[in-house]
Scaffold this active site. Structure first.
Site, short mmCIF file in Angstrom:
data_model
loop_
_atom_site.label_atom_id
_atom_site.label_comp_id
_atom_site.label_asym_id
_atom_site.label_seq_id
_atom_site.Cartn_x
_atom_site.Cartn_y
_atom_site.Cartn_z
N LYS A 131 0.83 -1.20 0.00
CA LYS A 131 0.00 0.00 0.00
C LYS A 131 0.87 1.25 0.00
O LYS A 131 0.66 2.16 -0.82
CB LYS A 131 -0.93 0.00 1.22
CG LYS A 131 -1.87 1.20 1.25
CD LYS A 131 -2.87 1.10 2.39
CE LYS A 131 -2.21 1.38 3.72
NZ LYS A 131 -3.21 1.49 4.82
N ASP A 149 -6.24 0.65 0.06
CA ASP A 149 -6.53 0.96 1.46
C ASP A 149 -7.94 0.48 1.79
O ASP A 149 -8.60 -0.18 0.98
CB ASP A 149 -6.36 2.46 1.74
CG ASP A 149 -7.34 3.31 0.93
OD1 ASP A 149 -8.19 2.75 0.21
OD2 ASP A 149 -7.27 4.54 1.04
#
Length: 238
Positions: A131, A149
């Site tokens: 991420k 996310d």
């Protein structure tokens, strides 16, 4: 790949293009919520601090943090206690301070204090997962990158890019990488965050006022279910 699989891929790409265009109209400025002032190292640090912490808090804490430790070398030379002092309110501060110092040391020793663009190099930094790596690659280096996310994971399922109970970030990343044009991926993810916070929230999505509900699989299923229930009730009272 079977004919059915090709058809499914084509449908997701079409949906991806339509959703990309609609979100661009809603949120023309697709900006990162972390105020990193164009500095790759700042974005890296702030992204590491954002785990289980709000972007607002990270932005507030980072001002004093970067005044004290403005670059990777300064962070690597800092004591554990000093770094903890500045980031305590971000939560998980002991682990985050340890990772910040270790990552700073690697950047200083191996990359001249600069943040690399290579995925494997980013993933080798303590506290950095896909991420954060994709956020860096997209926002700093302009590379194709999908940041999975919590908003992205939730909305990918609701819009029908994957099963609504799918929670594997890597699988969702791969699906969206295929469905969203490479040059649009980074901005698309920032717009998903804005949309997820303002409209399609986790607990109470504002479906009646959603401007893209016609593209939403979840909304379509709910409407069909409601229509079927209404028709059943009418039949029973006829």
């Amino acid at each position: 790949m079977t004919a059915r699989e090709r058809k499914q891929k084509a449908a997701l790409r079409e949906k991806g293009a339509r959703l990309t265009a609609r979100l661009r109209e809603l949120y023309p400025a697709a900006e990162c919520a972390l105020v990193f002032e164009g500095d790759p190292y700042r974005l890296l640090v702030m992204a590491m601090l954002s785990a289980q912490c709000t972007d607002k808090r990270v932005n507030e804490v980072s001002v004093a943090l970067f005044n004290a430790f403005p670059d990777a070398r300064a962070m690597a030379a800092a004591s554990q206690e000093d770094v903890e002092h500045y980031i305590r309110s971000c939560g998980l501060y002991r682990t985050k301070a340890k990772n910040l110092r270790a990552a700073g040391a690697i950047l200083a020793e191996q990359y001249g204090g600069e943040v690399p663009s290579d995925m494997d190099a980013l993933l080798a930094l303590p506290g950095v997962g896909r991420k954060i790596a994709n956020l860096i690659r997209g926002d700093v280096f302009g590379l194709p990158a999908v940041v999975t996310d919590t908003h992205c994971i939730r909305l990918a399922g609701r819009f029908g890019f994957c099963a609504e109970d799918e929670r594997n970030p890597l699988r969702i990343e791969r699906i969206l990488c295929d469905a969203i044009e490479p040059q649009e991926q980074s901005d698309f993810c920032h717009r998903l965050v804005l949309f997820g916070r303002e409209v399609c929230t986790a607990r109470n999505p504002a479906c009646p006022r959603c401007p893209v509900r016609d593209l939403c699989d979840r909304y379509g299923r709910t409407e069909r279910k409601n229509k079927s229930s209404a028709e059943t009730n009418e039949g029973e009272h006829a």
